[in-house]
Design an enzyme around this catalytic site. Structure first.
Site, PDB file in Angstrom:
ATOM      1  N   GLY A   1       0.813  -1.218   0.000  1.00  0.00           N
ATOM      2  CA  GLY A   1       0.000   0.000   0.000  1.00  0.00           C
ATOM      3  C   GLY A   1       0.847   1.268   0.000  1.00  0.00           C
ATOM      4  O   GLY A   1       0.387   2.322  -0.453  1.00  0.00           O
TER       5      GLY A   1
ATOM      6  N   GLU B   1       1.656   1.844  -3.512  1.00  0.00           N
ATOM      7  CA  GLU B   1       0.405   2.235  -4.174  1.00  0.00           C
ATOM      8  C   GLU B   1       0.016   3.676  -3.830  1.00  0.00           C
ATOM      9  O   GLU B   1      -0.481   4.415  -4.685  1.00  0.00           O
ATOM     10  CB  GLU B   1      -0.706   1.253  -3.786  1.00  0.00           C
ATOM     11  CG  GLU B   1      -0.436  -0.146  -4.328  1.00  0.00           C
ATOM     12  CD  GLU B   1      -1.343  -1.218  -3.750  1.00  0.00           C
ATOM     13  OE1 GLU B   1      -1.261  -1.473  -2.524  1.00  0.00           O
ATOM     14  OE2 GLU B   1      -2.148  -1.784  -4.499  1.00  0.00           O
TER      15      GLU B   1
HETATM   16  C1  HXC Z   1       2.208  -3.811  10.282  1.00  0.00           C
HETATM   17  C2  HXC Z   1       4.495  -3.571  10.127  1.00  0.00           C
HETATM   18  C3  HXC Z   1       4.429  -3.552   8.723  1.00  0.00           C
HETATM   19  C4  HXC Z   1       3.126  -3.661   8.108  1.00  0.00           C
HETATM   20  C5  HXC Z   1       6.477  -3.347   9.289  1.00  0.00           C
HETATM   21  N1  HXC Z   1       5.785  -3.439  10.437  1.00  0.00           N
HETATM   22  N2  HXC Z   1       5.671  -3.415   8.220  1.00  0.00           N
HETATM   23  N3  HXC Z   1       3.393  -3.699  10.895  1.00  0.00           N
HETATM   24  N4  HXC Z   1       2.047  -3.795   8.925  1.00  0.00           N
HETATM   25  N5  HXC Z   1       2.960  -3.635   6.807  1.00  0.00           N
HETATM   26  C6  HXC Z   1       6.302  -3.407  11.793  1.00  0.00           C
HETATM   27  C7  HXC Z   1       7.004  -4.699  12.171  1.00  0.00           C
HETATM   28  O1  HXC Z   1       6.071  -5.657  12.570  1.00  0.00           O
HETATM   29  C8  HXC Z   1       7.879  -4.241  13.299  1.00  0.00           C
HETATM   30  O2  HXC Z   1       7.113  -4.095  14.457  1.00  0.00           O
HETATM   31  C9  HXC Z   1       8.295  -2.839  12.876  1.00  0.00           C
HETATM   32  O3  HXC Z   1       7.317  -2.418  11.899  1.00  0.00           O
HETATM   33  C10 HXC Z   1       9.659  -2.797  12.211  1.00  0.00           C
HETATM   34  O4  HXC Z   1       9.675  -3.751  11.151  1.00  0.00           O
HETATM   35  P1  HXC Z   1      10.775  -4.913  11.035  1.00  0.00           P
HETATM   36  O5  HXC Z   1      10.183  -5.981  10.208  1.00  0.00           O
HETATM   37  O6  HXC Z   1      11.280  -5.302  12.377  1.00  0.00           O
HETATM   38  O7  HXC Z   1      11.930  -4.147  10.256  1.00  0.00           O
HETATM   39  P2  HXC Z   1      12.967  -4.762   9.196  1.00  0.00           P
HETATM   40  O8  HXC Z   1      13.488  -6.076   9.701  1.00  0.00           O
HETATM   41  O9  HXC Z   1      13.925  -3.669   8.905  1.00  0.00           O
HETATM   42  O10 HXC Z   1      12.118  -5.100   7.893  1.00  0.00           O
HETATM   43  C11 HXC Z   1      11.472  -4.030   7.173  1.00  0.00           C
HETATM   44  C12 HXC Z   1      10.481  -4.624   6.157  1.00  0.00           C
HETATM   45  C13 HXC Z   1       9.501  -5.571   6.884  1.00  0.00           C
HETATM   46  C14 HXC Z   1      11.240  -5.388   5.064  1.00  0.00           C
HETATM   47  C15 HXC Z   1       9.752  -3.430   5.520  1.00  0.00           C
HETATM   48  O11 HXC Z   1       8.954  -4.873   8.019  1.00  0.00           O
HETATM   49  C16 HXC Z   1       8.366  -6.014   6.030  1.00  0.00           C
HETATM   50  O12 HXC Z   1       8.525  -6.903   5.197  1.00  0.00           O
HETATM   51  N6  HXC Z   1       7.170  -5.465   6.259  1.00  0.00           N
HETATM   52  C17 HXC Z   1       5.952  -5.860   5.574  1.00  0.00           C
HETATM   53  C18 HXC Z   1       5.933  -5.359   4.160  1.00  0.00           C
HETATM   54  C19 HXC Z   1       4.682  -5.824   3.438  1.00  0.00           C
HETATM   55  O13 HXC Z   1       4.429  -7.044   3.292  1.00  0.00           O
HETATM   56  N7  HXC Z   1       3.830  -4.877   2.957  1.00  0.00           N
HETATM   57  C20 HXC Z   1       2.614  -5.204   2.257  1.00  0.00           C
HETATM   58  C21 HXC Z   1       1.466  -5.207   3.203  1.00  0.00           C
HETATM   59  S1  HXC Z   1      -0.041  -5.734   2.422  1.00  0.00           S
HETATM   60  P3  HXC Z   1       7.496  -4.879  15.837  1.00  0.00           P
HETATM   61  O14 HXC Z   1       6.410  -4.432  16.769  1.00  0.00           O
HETATM   62  O15 HXC Z   1       7.504  -6.320  15.517  1.00  0.00           O
HETATM   63  O16 HXC Z   1       8.852  -4.343  16.162  1.00  0.00           O
HETATM   64  C22 HXC Z   1      -0.596  -4.395   1.612  1.00  0.00           C
HETATM   65  C23 HXC Z   1      -1.899  -4.572   0.868  1.00  0.00           C
HETATM   66  C24 HXC Z   1      -2.512  -3.249   0.460  1.00  0.00           C
HETATM   67  O17 HXC Z   1      -0.030  -3.362   1.617  1.00  0.00           O
HETATM   68  C25 HXC Z   1      -3.932  -3.421  -0.018  1.00  0.00           C
HETATM   69  C26 HXC Z   1      -4.919  -3.668   1.085  1.00  0.00           C
HETATM   70  C27 HXC Z   1      -6.364  -3.584   0.591  1.00  0.00           C
END
Ligand code: HXC
Length: 257
Positions: A108, A111
């Site tokens: 997102g 996006e």
């Molecule tokens: C909730 C998130 C998050 C997310 C990161 N965090 N991305 N929480 N939703 N999308 C949180 C982690 O849980 C963590 O919290 C803190 O942020 C730091 O992230 P880390 O993972 O510890 O950092 P790092 O190891 O540096 O990795 C960064 C990252 C990874 C590669 C960006 O966080 C990641 O892969 N995030 C998800 C990316 C993703 O899949 N996005 C798409 C989402 S679906 P804690 O509390 O554990 O420390 C989407 C659909 C849209 O967007 C349409 C919907 C209708």
């Protein structure tokens, strides 16, 4: 308005909306989206605002929709439409928008950047549509805007593998307008926004509307939108002033900006 997930500021004619959930890399919670849409639409309606910047932190523009908020959702919740807030036509606002992207712009987040007119990226920016890794697909326009921006083959590579693309590849692919060193990102974006905000509003609105037609319509329909808008601008004082100022070798003093 008191916001909890964003910070807003206005300098001159430029408004900046900063996503502010550092603990979650600016994951787009429903509250954040609702606040962003509220702030952006208020700035859009404010004649004193000529350009809107949307930005995040140095580490993350936004890491996507809030995955933790989606954990318990079922098909019926998502289908009913109440699970996600509306983006409120943010991509169709009249006021030009610039995404200033540093760090992660994933799912997102990518996006949201693509809903803006211009994307300026820091050299540390990382774009991606990693939804496939979560068992879903992009849901805020990624499967439609990404191919329009970078073509079918690049877009399919991103959406099907879920890999990230660095700033250099993103610029080469046409996903970003410019790449600048991270330390210069905000200054560069503010300068670009101030430059846009100094232009005559009727022409800005017409230009933005015609550019949108390029994405949404056939060539002949789009050319028609352009022609009608081009002609209509000859009824504006700013056209008279702009052309007169050129002929008289002086700065234009636009009325509407
Ligand atoms: C909730 C998130 C998050 C997310 C990161 N965090 N991305 N929480 N939703 N999308 C949180 C982690 O849980 C963590 O919290 C803190 O942020 C730091 O992230 P880390 O993972 O510890 O950092 P790092 O190891 O540096 O990795 C960064 C990252 C990874 C590669 C960006 O966080 C990641 O892969 N995030 C998800 C990316 C993703 O899949 N996005 C798409 C989402 S679906 P804690 O509390 O554990 O420390 C989407 C659909 C849209 O967007 C349409 C919907 C209708």
């Amino acid at each position: 308005t008191q916001y909890t997930a964003i910070i807003t500021e206005v300098e001159g004619r430029v408004a900046t909306i900063t996503l502010n959930r550092p603990e979650a890399l600016n994951a787009l919670s429903n509250t954040l989206i609702a606040e962003l849409v509220d702030a952006a639409s208020k700035f859009d309606a404010d004649p004193n605002v000529g350009a809107i910047i949307i930005t995040g932190s140095e580490r993350a523009f936004a890491a996507g929709a809030d995955i933790k908020g989606m954990l318990e959702l079922e098909y019926s919740d998502v289908l009913a439409g109440g699970a996600f807030p509306s983006w409120g036509g943010i991509e169709q606002m009249l006021t030009p928008t610039i995404a200033a992207v540093s760090g992660f712009a994933l799912g997102g987040g990518c996006e949201l950047a693509m809903m803006c007119d211009i994307i300026i990226a820091a050299d540390n920016a990382k774009f991606g549509q990693p939804e496939i890794n979560l068992g879903v697909i992009p849901g805020f326009g990624g499967t439609q805007r990404l191919p329009r921006a970078i073509g079918k083959y690049k877009a399919a590579d991103m959406v099907l593998t879920g890999r990230m693309m660095g700033a250099e590849e993103a610029e080469r692919s046409g996903l970003v307008s410019r790449v600048v060193p991270a330390a210069e990102l905000i200054d560069t974006v503010k300068q670009a926004a101030a430059l846009i905000a100094s232009k005559p509003l009727p022409a800005l609105y017409a230009a933005k509307n015609a550019l949108q037609a390029a994405e949404e319509s056939s060539l002949s329909e789009g050319l028609r939108v352009e022609q009608i808008a081009f002609q209509a601008l000859f009824a504006t004082e700013d056209q008279t002033e702009g052309m007169r100022a050129f002929a008289e070798k002086r700065e234009a003093n636009f009325k509407h900006r």
